[in-house]
Design a protein around this motif. Structure first.
Motif, PDB file in Angstrom:
ATOM      1  N   MET A  16       3.300   0.852  -9.018  1.00  0.00           N
ATOM      2  CA  MET A  16       3.270   0.150  -7.737  1.00  0.00           C
ATOM      3  C   MET A  16       1.912   0.267  -7.058  1.00  0.00           C
ATOM      4  N   SER A  17       1.350   1.474  -7.025  1.00  0.00           N
ATOM      5  CA  SER A  17       0.104   1.686  -6.278  1.00  0.00           C
ATOM      6  C   SER A  17      -0.669   2.849  -6.879  1.00  0.00           C
ATOM      7  N   VAL A  18      -1.980   2.795  -6.689  1.00  0.00           N
ATOM      8  CA  VAL A  18      -2.865   3.923  -6.984  1.00  0.00           C
ATOM      9  C   VAL A  18      -3.629   4.232  -5.698  1.00  0.00           C
ATOM     10  N   TYR A  19      -3.558   5.478  -5.236  1.00  0.00           N
ATOM     11  CA  TYR A  19      -4.170   5.882  -3.972  1.00  0.00           C
ATOM     12  C   TYR A  19      -5.408   6.726  -4.267  1.00  0.00           C
ATOM     13  N   GLN A  20      -6.564   6.236  -3.857  1.00  0.00           N
ATOM     14  CA  GLN A  20      -7.823   6.957  -4.056  1.00  0.00           C
ATOM     15  C   GLN A  20      -8.113   7.796  -2.814  1.00  0.00           C
ATOM     16  N   TYR A  21      -8.238   9.116  -3.018  1.00  0.00           N
ATOM     17  CA  TYR A  21      -8.488  10.014  -1.893  1.00  0.00           C
ATOM     18  C   TYR A  21      -9.997  10.145  -1.649  1.00  0.00           C
TER      19      TYR A  21
END
Length: 916
Positions: free
Chosen positions: A364-369
């Motif tokens: 669904m999503s990839v979250y880049q910190y």
């Protein structure tokens, strides 16, 4: 893209006064927080007047390594270490632990408790010890059922939550070891368990499984795993040995990154085997396992050893429920939980990954910190990430995705990459912020059981308002997803007039530009059966809008019931500006004719209608059915044009409706209702125009029409009018001769029927057409005659008309002997024509077996019909003398007959061979 918030969506911040430095903590439902330090666990209140005050404290066997809380069962489970040994213990009924030195009951999992001690469990905390053959590494509680999953080096152990009934008013919580999941080639660091779904995480690998009890949905599992997976195990062992040998020579071997979804994840090389250990009468038993996802990450090759920078963390399975949904009557509120979707989250130090694992497995999503993360927690609306210096908050799409799974039409084509969807800064910022607000409101409404009635009403109003604003954005801004104006305006509850009043009508000339989203919404709304009529002013603006933006749609727009109040002169002015070349000119002609009829300009109307042939006009009606029929409040309503055509061109009207049905523009029942309403008849009365339509359907041989049903309709109507001596209310469009010549379903009427009918000189000529059509249908080849018999009851045999129909039906049913008796009694002159037509081939014997004896008997008895019987007997003897040999002919003659009468036929029979 996802949004990173600098301000967090928290109402307040509180400090918990711990006596020792916290080592581990976890939430205790909605009202408690557990903090572990050393060999002690403290519980703090997080709601009410005792906010952040200690509720209770209890000692543990050793230092707490891991702990987890289960809302189902309200228990705390912990992995504890003492003297380098690890223990697994569950703390039950902890809310009864008021003082630190109060009594505690310690019992072994699954063991019965002695009767005198049972009642004491009601008011004191219990510690349930769960021994394991291997040291526990990690734990997870199912948020739905409260079952406990424990991760060990090479296996996972599932403890099912159970309740032991003490008496009718009291039961104690217990566990039962129900399943062991053997794992090869992966060592769990973290696990997560939810309603049969299992997620296992090692340092760089993720494996998601689904436990199933239905053999149809899962793969069959061998209960002797070690032998069944020797090949895979040997391969991995060889690879491990080879790797160790090479690494000893100062080389580091890194496996390639891999993502396997669905059945492909079985190729990961990880062997999974189930070993049921529960009781035979256990309600839910898992026998099969389905692989859903396997993902392997690759460490940074700049490091020679595995460091914290490249380890996975924060594994979590997040279920999304719908609670407080309206029941079917939309009045009562159901408080049951329904699992809509399930999501799996895990994180690397600089990126988080969110998968949907129910119905389909997809990323669904990839979250880049922005900076290195230490821990992350996923909620239906937000992802909270703890870094070294900050608490960061990301918006997520869990609630939106679950809502889309429930109702795909509501939030379609939102998925998560806004940068590719919206290309202008203005569009991106406006729609993005509104979408975030809309999804938060929608997520809150999904869990309506936590809302007060006033809060729910306020949220519903906010939801509709956000839908209206999003509809405005998609309708006015030039975006690739402009079609989303339609669903958002529909969800907003705004009427078409209210949406039009929100439009900025900057100019009154043709220079104004209208975006695709607004045109798309208005066009689709005008095609729907809306019980709404626009004012003359708004209707004029709609005409102007489509003349500028979509001129080809203008004729269709003017046919909408919503445009009833448009000024005909204004509409005609815009129609005359259209280029009328091509097939669409027919439609323009019909719309102009309808407008002329509204104005009472009959000469203009006639001129328009004469400009094309009837066949082309029918094609025009097919292009726009609303010229003839419209829907208002669920009812079929004929237009003024249809009413006028009924009086002036009924054949064109019937042909047009037939064309609509042939092209699936109108249904069978809808067409029948149209003609009844058009002719002012109730449901039980059939107008002649509807009969004309049924006859036209038979002539056209429509494939979608059930011929037998249509046949019964026509037969019943013909019979009803004949029995009631009811004349048609209008002149029929086709005579019986027309139908016989044009339609194969109407057969030629048998010759003997004409003889039968001519015997009644007093027959009413006014009803002959209906009778001829009925006789022709019965004589036709297409229908089941047995279905006609129930309709014959009102039609008496006392009349020649009724007699002909009854005899026809019996003949088609091959009841020849009964028909001969009837005709001999009622119409002897029709007997020979009947026999000549019907008694052929296999029925030829009835000439001498049935007809000859009957005629002989009736001639012998004499009477007023003696001459008719005598002439029929002579013709019958002529036929029999030709068909039979002399000996057979002699056998069928009556023994008491006069020889002189039969002698000529005998002589002919004896001489026919020589004559031949």
């Amino acid at each position: 893209m996802v949004q990173l918030y600098n301000l967090h969506p928290f109402g307040s911040q509180q400090v918990v006064p711990c006596k020792l430095e916290p080592e581990h903590f976890c939430g205790g439902g909605r009202d408690a927080l557990f903090v572990a330090a050393g060999c002690k666990v403290e519980a703090f209140a997080v709601t009410g007047q005792e906010l952040c005050q200690p509720r209770c404290a209890f000692s543990t066997l050793g230092r707490v390594l891991r702990m987890a809380y289960s809302e189902a069962g309200d228990y705390l489970v912990a992995i504890e270490e003492k003297n380098k040994a690890t223990f697994l213990r569950a703390y039950v009924n902890w809310r009864s632990k008021r003082a630190e030195n109060s009594r505690v009951c310690i019992r072994m999992v699954g063991h019965n408790v002695e009767a005198p001690l049972r009642e004491s469990f009601r008011d004191q905390m219990s510690i349930v010890e769960m021994p394991l053959s291997e040291a526990p590494l990690c734990i997870s509680c199912c948020p739905v059922k409260g079952d406990l999953l424990v991760g060990c080096t090479n296996k996972l152990v599932l403890f099912s939550l159970t309740y032991r009934v003490i008496n009718e008013e009291f039961s104690i919580l217990d566990f039962e070891r129900s399943l062991i999941i053997h794992l090869d080639n992966i060592t769990p660091v973290e696990i997560s368990f939810c309603v049969g779904y299992v997620a296992v995480m090692s340092d760089l690998e993720i494996l998601i499984l689904k436990l199933e009890s239905d053999s149809k949905n899962g793969q069959r599992v061998n209960h002797h795993p070690r032998e069944a997976s020797n090949t895979v195990k040997q391969t991995n062992t060889d690879f491990s040995n080879e790797t160790s040998q090479i690494e000893s020579d100062d080389f580091v071997i890194c496996q390639k990154p891999m993502e396997l979804l669905g059945e492909n994840s079985e190729q990961s090389g990880i062997s999974v085997t189930l070993e049921p250990t529960g009781l035979a009468d256990e309600k839910i038993k898992y026998f099969h396992v389905q692989h859903l996802l396997y993902r392997r990450f690759t460490p940074d090759i700049s490091f020679y050893a595995l460091s914290d920078d490249i380890r996975l963390h924060s594994l979590q399975l997040l279920p999304i429920y719908q609670t407080g949904s309206l029941t079917s009557d939309e009045k009562t509120l159901s408080h049951g939980k329904e699992l809509l979707s399930l999501f799996c989250f895990f994180s690397l130090p600089h990126a988080g990954y969110l998968y949907m694992v129910v119905k389909s497995v997809e990323l669904m999503s990839v979250y880049q910190y922005p900076e290195k993360s230490q821990q992350a927690v996923l909620t239906p609306q937000f992802l909270h990430v703890i870094t070294r210096n900050n608490l960061q908050c990301f918006t997520v799409r869990c609630s939106a995705a679950a809502a889309r799974e429930e109702d795909p039409y509501m939030d379609t084509t939102l998925k998560v990459d806004y940068s590719n969807t919206y290309k202008t800064v203005k569009t991106q910022s406006c729609i993005h912020l509104l979408s975030e607000a809309h999804l938060l409101v929608r997520a809150a409404l999904m869990d309506a059981s936590q809302l007060e009635p006033g809060e729910k009403a306020e949220l519903l109003e906010a939801f509709k308002e956000s839908c209206g604003h999003l509809g405005d954005c998609y309708s006015r801004l030039d975006t690739q997803n402009s079609h989303l104006a339609l669903p958002y305006y529909k969800m907003s509850g705004l009427s078409l007039a209210e949406v039009l009043n929100r439009v900025d009508w900057a100019t009154e000339d043709e220079s104004q530009k209208y975006e695709r989203g607004l045109i798309f919404y208005i066009n689709h709304s005008l095609y729907e059966n809306l019980d709404e009529e626009l004012s003359e002013e708004l209707a004029a603006k709609v005409v102007q809008m489509f003349h500028v933006a979509e001129p080809k749609q203008l004729p269709h727009v003017l046919c909408s019931p919503c445009m009833k109040n448009v000024n005909p002169l204004t509409a005609l002015r815009y129609l005359r500006k259209l280029d009328t070349c091509g097939f669409s000119s027919i439609l323009v002609t019909l719309v102009k004719a309808a407008l002329a009829l509204r104005m009472g300009e009959l000469d203009m109307y006639r001129n328009e209608m004469k400009s094309h042939s009837e066949m082309k006009l029918v094609c025009g009606f097919i292009l726009e059915p609303r010229l003839l029929v419209q829907q208002r409040k669920g009812q079929v309503v004929p237009t003024d044009l249809a009413v006028h055509l009924k009086e002036t061109q009924p054949r064109l009207l019937v042909g047009a409706v037939l064309g609509l049905q042939k092209n699936n523009k109108i249904g069978i029942e809808e067409a029948d209702s149209f003609f009844k309403v058009l002719c002012g008849k109730d449901e039980d009365t059939i107008p002649q125009l509807l009969v004309d339509f049924w006859e036209a359907q038979l002539v056209a041989c429509l494939p979608d029409v059930v011929l037998q049903e249509l046949y019964c309709k026509l037969v019943s109507q013909y019979i009803w009018r004949l029995s009631k001596r009811q004349l048609p209310d209008t002149i029929p469009l086709r005579t019986s001769e027309d139908l016989i010549n044009a339609c194969s379903h109407y057969g030629l009427i048998y010759p003997w029927v004409h003889v039968l009918m001519s015997s009644d000189s007093l027959a009413d000529k006014n009803y002959t057409d209906d009778l001829s059509k009925l006789q022709s249908l019965i004589c036709g080849p297409s229908f089941d005659i047995a279905s006609v018999v129930p309709f014959l009851e009102p039609l008496s045999e006392d009349t020649v008309a009724g007699l002909s129909v009854h005899v026809l039906c019996r003949t088609r049913l091959k009841e020849y002997e009964q028909c001969i008796d009837t005709l001999l009694e009622r119409c002897p002159e029709a007997v020979i024509p009947y026999a000549n037509h019907e008694l052929k081939e296999e029925n030829r014997t009835l000439w001498w077996k049935k007809l000859l004896p009957e005629l002989c008997q009736r001639v012998k008895c004499g009477g007023e019909k003696y001459q008719l019987y005598l002439s029929s007997l002579k013709e019958t003897l002529s036929v029999v003398a030709v068909d039979l040999e002399l000996r057979d002919f002699l056998n069928v003659l009556p023994e008491d007959g006069t020889a002189a009468f039969f002698l000529p036929y005998l002589l002919y029979c004896s001489r026919k061979k020589s004559l031949a």
